[in-house]
Design a protein around this motif. Structure first.
Motif, PDB file in Angstrom:
ATOM      1  N   GLY A 146       2.309   5.509  -7.066  1.00 24.36           N
ATOM      2  CA  GLY A 146       1.165   5.203  -7.898  1.00 24.36           C
ATOM      3  C   GLY A 146       1.035   6.164  -9.071  1.00 24.36           C
TER       4      GLY A 146
ATOM      5  N   ARG B 277       9.166  13.689  -1.665  1.00 28.32           N
ATOM      6  CA  ARG B 277       7.920  13.131  -2.185  1.00 28.32           C
ATOM      7  C   ARG B 277       7.769  11.655  -1.829  1.00 28.32           C
ATOM      8  NH1 ARG B 277       8.688  14.510  -8.381  1.00 28.32           N
ATOM      9  NH2 ARG B 277      10.762  13.723  -7.788  1.00 28.32           N
TER      10      ARG B 277
ATOM     11  N   GLY C 294      -0.083   8.961 -11.358  1.00 27.14           N
ATOM     12  CA  GLY C 294      -0.585  10.295 -11.077  1.00 27.14           C
ATOM     13  C   GLY C 294      -0.123  10.863  -9.765  1.00 27.14           C
ATOM     14  N   LYS C 295       0.679  10.150  -8.988  1.00 27.76           N
ATOM     15  CA  LYS C 295       1.142  10.640  -7.684  1.00 27.76           C
ATOM     16  C   LYS C 295       2.625  10.991  -7.680  1.00 27.76           C
ATOM     17  CE  LYS C 295      -2.354   8.085  -5.089  1.00 27.76           C
ATOM     18  NZ  LYS C 295      -2.595   7.101  -4.007  1.00 27.76           N
ATOM     19  N   TYR C 296       3.405  10.296  -8.478  1.00 27.52           N
ATOM     20  CA  TYR C 296       4.866  10.551  -8.511  1.00 27.52           C
ATOM     21  C   TYR C 296       5.317  10.602  -9.963  1.00 27.52           C
ATOM     22  CZ  TYR C 296       9.863  10.165  -7.525  1.00 27.52           C
ATOM     23  OH  TYR C 296      11.212  10.408  -7.452  1.00 27.52           O
ATOM     24  N   ASP C 297       6.050  11.645 -10.301  1.00 26.04           N
ATOM     25  CA  ASP C 297       6.568  11.804 -11.663  1.00 26.04           C
ATOM     26  C   ASP C 297       8.092  11.714 -11.606  1.00 26.04           C
ATOM     27  OD1 ASP C 297       7.122  12.356 -14.273  1.00 26.04           O
ATOM     28  OD2 ASP C 297       5.807  14.122 -14.410  1.00 26.04           O
TER      29      ASP C 297
ATOM     30  N   LYS D 296       0.817  -1.202   0.000  1.00 23.81           N
ATOM     31  CA  LYS D 296       0.000   0.000   0.000  1.00 23.81           C
ATOM     32  C   LYS D 296       0.860   1.264   0.000  1.00 23.81           C
ATOM     33  CE  LYS D 296      -4.027  -2.021   2.291  1.00 23.81           C
ATOM     34  NZ  LYS D 296      -4.907  -1.975   3.494  1.00 23.81           N
TER      35      LYS D 296
ATOM     36  N   ASP E 137       2.252   1.709  -3.486  1.00 18.04           N
ATOM     37  CA  ASP E 137       1.202   2.213  -4.372  1.00 18.04           C
ATOM     38  C   ASP E 137       0.866   3.653  -4.043  1.00 18.04           C
ATOM     39  OD1 ASP E 137       1.105  -0.215  -5.630  1.00 18.04           O
ATOM     40  OD2 ASP E 137      -0.549  -0.984  -4.397  1.00 18.04           O
ATOM     41  N   GLN E 138       1.011   3.973  -2.766  1.00 16.28           N
ATOM     42  CA  GLN E 138       0.661   5.331  -2.354  1.00 16.28           C
ATOM     43  C   GLN E 138       1.674   6.356  -2.833  1.00 16.28           C
ATOM     44  OE1 GLN E 138       0.253   5.709   1.868  1.00 16.28           O
ATOM     45  NE2 GLN E 138      -0.111   7.929   1.794  1.00 16.28           N
ATOM     46  N   ILE E 139       2.975   6.029  -2.718  1.00 15.95           N
ATOM     47  CA  ILE E 139       3.991   7.029  -3.070  1.00 15.95           C
ATOM     48  C   ILE E 139       4.416   6.942  -4.538  1.00 15.95           C
ATOM     49  CG2 ILE E 139       4.856   7.130  -0.716  1.00 15.95           C
ATOM     50  CD1 ILE E 139       7.135   5.307  -1.513  1.00 15.95           C
TER      51      ILE E 139
END
Length: 463
Positions: free
Chosen positions: A42, A98, A44-47, A35, A38-40
Motif C-alpha cells: 500500500g 518487508r 506509504g508502506k512499501y518503497d 487485503k 494492500d497491506q504490504i
C-alpha cells in the motif's frame, strides 16, 4: 409434526448453513489476498526504490540475488557478424523481509503479480547484448511471486542477440565458446551480489537442434568487474559449440578435390589437343576461384589464415599448376619440333654435299689419286694414335638409370616411330606429361596427409 420430519428439516437447515459458511469463507479468502497486497504494498508502506536488507535483516550486508535460467532455443550462430540469438526464461530470486505476510494456515502459498514496478528489482543487464526484446503475446510473459516468508521470485521470457567473439583459425574444424554475461549496472558488490542458484542453475531444452553446430556442454562462472566507480557483481554462462563438419565436407572439401582431379585429365590428353587442354584448365581454374570467393563471402575478413584458406589456396595452386604444365608442354613440343627441323635440314645439307662430291668423281674418271697404304708398320706412331681413338669410340655404352629406363618406356618420339632410348631421341613434352601424371597426385596425397593430421591434432589439443 412427526419426529422424523423434524429431524430431516433440521438436517436440511444445517446443510444450507454449512454451504453458506463455505461460500462466505471462499469469498473471504480472496478478499484476504487483496487485503494482504494492500497491506504490504500500500501507499506509504512499501518503497520500491529502497533495496532489501542483507542476510538476517542486516543493513550493512549486500542483498543476495540467486539467478537461474532455462534455455528454450538457440536460433542461429552467425560467423560473419560473430553473434548468436537465444530465447530463454530468466529467473531471479531474493529475500525482502518487508513483504512477509500471514499464509492463513498454509492455505495461501504465494501471491502473484504481473507488474514488476510494484516491488524492488535488481538492476541486472546483459553486458554482451546487441539486441533484445520481451514477449507480449498474448499477455506480457512475466510474473512475480511473493512467498509468505518474504522471498520474491521474478520470471520473464526474453529473446537476445548476443556478441560472440570467435577464433576461426581452425574453421571449419573449430569449436566456439559463446558467453552470456549478466551484471549489475548501478549497485556495487557492497550493496548487491548475484549468485548462481544451487543445484541446476542452467537448464537446456531437450532435443535442442542447431543447423551447423552442436551444443556440447555449458559452464557457469563468475566474472566480477572493477571500474573506477567500484566493483560490480557479474555472472556468465559459457556455451561450448562444436561445428558440424559433414556439411563442409560435402559442400567444400569433396567438390574441391573433384576439381583438382579433373584438372589432371589434361595430362592424359594428346599434346596437340590445344583447345581441349586449354578449355579444361581455364574452366577448372575459374570454377575453383568462384568456389573460393563464395566461401570467403560467408566469413568475416579476419587478419589470420584459416584452415579453409589453406585448403582452397593449395587446391587453387594445383589447378593453376596444371594449366601452367600445359604451357610448358606446348613450349617443349615446339622446341622439339624446331630441333628436329634443324636436324633434318642438317642431314639434307650433308646429303647434298655428298651428292656433289660423287658427281665430281663421276665426271673426272681419268684423274689419279695417291692411295694410302691399308696396313702400317707396327712402329708407326700414326697407327697407334688411330688405334687409341678406335678403342675410345668402341667402349661399351653406360647402363641407363632406373628412372631414365622407366621413363623411356612411355613416350615415343613424335617424329620417329622408335622407342625412346636416350636423351636425344625422347620428346621432352611427352616426358613432362608422364612425370606430371605421377607427381601431381603424389604431392596432393601428401598435402592431404599433412593437412588432416595437423588440424585434427590441433583440434584434439584444444579439447
Amino acid at each position: 409434526m412427526a419426529p422424523g420430519h423434524v429431524f430431516w428439516a433440521i438436517f436440511y437447515f444445517a446443510c444450507l448453513c454449512s454451504a453458506s459458511l463455505a461460500n462466505n469463507a471462499k469469498v473471504n479468502f480472496r478478499e484476504k489476498e487483496k487485503k494482504i497486497l494492500d497491506q504490504i504494498l500500500g501507499a506509504g508502506k512499501y518503497d520500491a526504490r529502497i533495496r532489501p536488507s542483507g542476510i538476517n535483516g542486516t543493513d550493512d550486508k549486500a542483498t543476495q540475488v540467486f539467478v537461474n535460467m532455462f534455455l528454450r532455443s538457440i536460433s542461429k550462430i552467425d560467423d560473419y557478424k560473430m553473434e548468436y540469438s537465444v530465447q530463454l526464461t530468466f529467473r531471479e530470486q531474493w529475500l525482502d523481509e518487508r513483504l512477509k505476510f500471514d499464509d492463513i494456515g498454509g492455505r495461501l502459498k504465494y501471491l502473484t503479480l504481473t507488474e514488476a514496478n510494484r516491488v524492488w528489482m535488481p538492476d541486472l543487464f546483459f553486458s554482451n547484448e546487441k539486441e533484445g526484446h520481451f514477449h507480449n503475446i498474448i499477455m506480457p510473459n512475466v510474473y512475480i511471486r511473493i512467498f509468505p516468508y518474504g522471498s520474491v521470485l521474478y520470471s520473464i521470457r526474453i529473446s537476445l542477440t548476443l556478441a560472440c567473439p570467435m577464433n576461426l583459425k581452425l574453421y571449419p574444424l573449430d569449436r566456439q565458446v559463446c558467453s552470456l554475461r549478466m551484471a549489475s549496472y548501478g549497485w556495487t558488490t557492497a550493496d548487491l551480489v548475484f549468485l548462481w542458484k544451487e543445484g541446476d542453475p542452467v537448464q537446456v531444452v531437450k532435443n535442442l537442434h542447431l543447423p551447423r553446430f552442436t551444443l556440447e556442454k555449458f559452464l557457469t562462472d563468475y566474472c566480477n568487474s572493477k571500474t573506477n566507480t567500484g566493483e560490480y557483481s557479474c555472472l556468465k554462462v559459457d556455451l561450448l559449440f562444436k561445428r558440424e563438419f559433414s556439411y563442409y565436407l560435402i559442400q567444400i572439401y569433396i567438390p574441391c578435390c573433384m576439381l583438382v582431379i579433373v584438372s589432371w585429365v589434361s595430362f592424359w590428353l594428346d599434346q596437340g589437343a590445344v583447345p581441349a587442354r586449354v578449355s579444361l584448365g581455364v574452366t577448372t581454374l575459374l570454377t575453383m576461384a568462384t568456389q573460393t570467393s563464395g566461401i570467403n563471402a560467408s566469413l568475416p575478413p579476419v587478419s589470420y589464415t584459416k584452415a579453409i584458406d589453406v585448403w582452397t589456396g593449395v587446391c587453387l595452386t594445383f589447378v593453376f599448376g596444371a594449366l601452367l604444365e600445359f604451357a610448358l608442354v606446348n613450349y617443349a613440343s615446339r622446341s622439339d619440333m624446331h630441333r628436329e627441323n634443324m636436324k633434318k635440314k642438317r642431314r639434307e645439307m650433308e646429303q647434298a654435299s655428298l651428292d656433289a662430291a660423287s658427281d665430281l668423281l663421276d665426271t673426272d674418271s681419268n684423274a689419279t689419286f695417291a692411295m694410302k697404304p691399308l696396313v702400317r708398320h707396327p712402329g708407326d706412331p700414326m697407327a697407334l694414335e688411330k688405334l687409341r681413338q678406335c678403342e675410345v669410340h668402341m667402349q661399351a655404352p653406360k647402363r641407363p638409370s632406373c628412372c631414365r629406363s622407366w621413363l623411356s618406356k612411355f613416350p615415343t618420339s613424335p617424329f620417329k616411330k622408335v622407342p625412346c632410348l636416350g636423351r636425344g631421341q625422347c620428346s621432352r613434352s611427352k616426358r613432362i606429361d608422364v612425370i606430371s601424371r605421377i607427381t601431381f597426385p603424389l604431392v596432393f596425397a601428401l598435402f592431404n596427409l599433412v593437412y588432416w593430421s595437423t588440424y585434427l591434432f590441433r583440434e584434439e589439443e584444444e579439447d
